[in-house]
Design an enzyme around this catalytic site. Structure first.
Site, PDB file in Angstrom:
ATOM      1  N   GLY A  47       0.829  -1.201   0.000  1.00 40.27           N
ATOM      2  CA  GLY A  47       0.000   0.000   0.000  1.00 40.27           C
ATOM      3  C   GLY A  47       0.859   1.245   0.000  1.00 40.27           C
ATOM      4  O   GLY A  47       1.846   1.333   0.728  1.00 40.27           O
ATOM      5  N   ALA A  48       0.473   2.202  -0.844  1.00 38.24           N
ATOM      6  CA  ALA A  48       1.305   3.392  -1.046  1.00 38.24           C
ATOM      7  C   ALA A  48       0.537   4.670  -0.773  1.00 38.24           C
ATOM      8  O   ALA A  48       0.631   5.639  -1.507  1.00 38.24           O
ATOM      9  CB  ALA A  48       1.866   3.395  -2.474  1.00 38.24           C
ATOM     10  N   LYS A 284     -10.225   7.497  17.532  1.00 35.46           N
ATOM     11  CA  LYS A 284     -10.011   8.956  17.435  1.00 35.46           C
ATOM     12  C   LYS A 284     -10.408   9.486  16.061  1.00 35.46           C
ATOM     13  O   LYS A 284     -10.788  10.652  15.925  1.00 35.46           O
ATOM     14  CB  LYS A 284      -8.559   9.310  17.787  1.00 35.46           C
ATOM     15  CG  LYS A 284      -7.473   8.558  17.016  1.00 35.46           C
ATOM     16  CD  LYS A 284      -7.080   9.244  15.739  1.00 35.46           C
ATOM     17  CE  LYS A 284      -6.050   8.421  14.980  1.00 35.46           C
ATOM     18  NZ  LYS A 284      -5.700   9.018  13.674  1.00 35.46           N
TER      19      LYS A 284
END
Length: 462
Positions: A47-48, A284
């Site tokens: 994943g980039a 969060k």
């Protein structure tokens, strides 16, 4: 001073000392993983997005020069075209940075960006990543990276896999990865950076985190899967702003990996509480979206933002008492991560854009130039989970048992706005200004005064 720094060391000596330190750490990890002298330690980022790319680039900067000992690569899907506006902006970034411009000219890679700027060529995300440009963060050039677009080639012999995927894509990609690991003899170590959760309601309510998704998809023991998180903004970390993070998981791997990942500007601590820290990383993001909405709707009113912060933190504390036996240990990391996300994170940015009408919910939660807004799916997961009657808690005001979500009005309103879409964005202010809303302190008091902890939510035994 002829190349001598104020501390009395020559610049060359300092560089040599830093390099020696990285090589020593690399050798220690290689020995722990049983690597032979002729066999490099294979690290691959999957994943980039912004944080996944930065994390891999930091490893490349630190260890990439030891080519016989470490091979660091990153996988991303092929074929993603760079639009004309982004290509134009990228060209401006390149020409504003002399070091980047020189590097591209030296690598004979500059001309394609000229052609992209003119519209004579379509650039692709994987090719610009090789030159150090992450599509979600083109304003922050990284070091050149070894990019692989074939997933099998990337992972089949990897020793360490970095999960830089959004939580919403983690299961699908690692199910594919599992096909390529069926005949593996050695078990890889996986470090997940993903901050997101899903809710599983049967046979009993529980939270599903990315590390659990990975373990289920691949069959790799949770002992070999770790989570790394902290109050971090990817571009600032790559620009060497001081930051810290925690790597959580089994002691065998977390302590040596904390040492391996630590850099002068990036301090990594270790902790054994994997799942709870991972869940807090997703929680969060829920409230960051609402914070962005409030900021935009009140013209950045400090008073309104502080009112929102008081209520959202009380809800988070309330929820941590359900999830953790010793919730006070999470207060610091959770609040720090929340604080930086409210200041500059993509989820708060998303909330602001929705409130200003510059984005719409119909556009989905994968946003051009930002990537996946993970807080949206987290709102759905936490709402579904905390709506279950089996988790009912006593509401002292009503003197009856209610689902925990009934004591979380902000979470309820975010669900109405983002998921079922029955309320407009402006309704977040109505939730804050509701005269019947309790003092945030009362919500915390309820959590602290009852036997609240539900270990089954995290798949643990009571």
């Amino acid at each position: 001073m002829n190349g001598t720094s104020e501390n009395g060391y020559s610049n060359g000596s300092v560089i040599h000392s830093v390099n020696s330190n990285f090589e020593e750490k690399l050798d220690e990890l290689r020995n722990l993983m049983g690597k032979l002298d002729s066999d490099p330690l294979r690290i691959v980022g999957i994943g980039a997005g912004a944080w996944g790319s930065v994390f891999t680039a930091m490893l490349q900067d630190a260890y990439g020069s030891f080519r016989d000992k470490a091979l660091i690569r990153i996988w991303r899907r092929p074929g993603r075209a760079v639009d004309r506006a982004t290509a134009t902006h990228l060209f401006e970034v390149i020409n504003s940075r002399e070091d980047v411009l020189r590097r591209l000219i030296r690598r004979c890679a500059y001309l394609k960006y000229v052609e992209g700027r003119l519209g004579d060529r379509v650039l692709h995300a994987d090719e610009i990543l090789k030159d150090g440009f992450c599509l979600n963060m083109v304003d922050t050039p990284l070091c050149p990276l070894k990019v692989v677009t074939n997933l099998q080639e990337a992972v089949w012999d990897a020793d360490i896999v970095i999960n830089g995927l959004p939580s919403t894509e983690t299961r699908e990609v690692f199910e594919e990865i599992s096909k390529y690991w069926k005949e593996r003899i050695t078990v890889p170590v996986i470090i997940s950076l993903a901050k997101g959760v899903e809710a599983e309601l049967d046979p009993e309510p529980r939270i599903i985190t990315p590390t659990l998704m990975i373990s289920r998809a691949t069959g790799v023991s949770i002992e070999n899967i770790l989570y790394l998180g902290g109050p971090n903004i990817a571009s600032e970390i790559y620009n060497k702003e001081y930051a810290n993070a925690r790597i959580c998981g089994a002691e065998k791997w977390r302590k040596p990996l904390a040492k391996f990942l630590r850099q002068p500007h990036f301090i990594v601590w270790d902790n054994g509480d994997l799942v709870t820290h991972e869940v807090m990383g997703g929680l969060k993001n829920v409230y960051a979206i609402g914070a962005g909405m409030v900021a935009a709707l009140t013209n950045e009113s400090a008073t309104s933002k502080s009112v929102y912060f008081a209520h959202c933190t009380s809800e988070m504390i309330f929820i941590t008492h359900l999830l953790a036996e010793e919730p006070e240990k999470l207060a610091g990391p959770l609040l720090a991560d929340t604080y930086v996300t409210l200041l500059k994170g993509r989820n708060a940015w998303y909330g602001q854009k929705l409130a200003k009408g510059e984005l719409s919910l119909e556009m989905g939660d994968s946003i051009k130039g930002k990537g996946m807004i993970q807080g949206v799916s987290a709102v759905k997961a936490f709402y579904e989970l905390l709506s279950q009657s089996s988790l009912n808690v006593l509401d002292p005001d009503e003197n009856k048992h209610v689902a925990p979500v009934e004591l979380c009005p902000i979470l309820k309103m975010l669900h109405k706005i983002l998921i079922i879409r029955e309320s407009p964005v402006q309704a977040i202010l109505q939730a804050l200004r509701d005269e019947t809303m309790n003092d945030p302190r009362d919500r915390i008091k309820i959590a602290q005064s009852h036997v609240f902890y539900r270990p089954s939510l995290l798949g643990q035994q009571s």
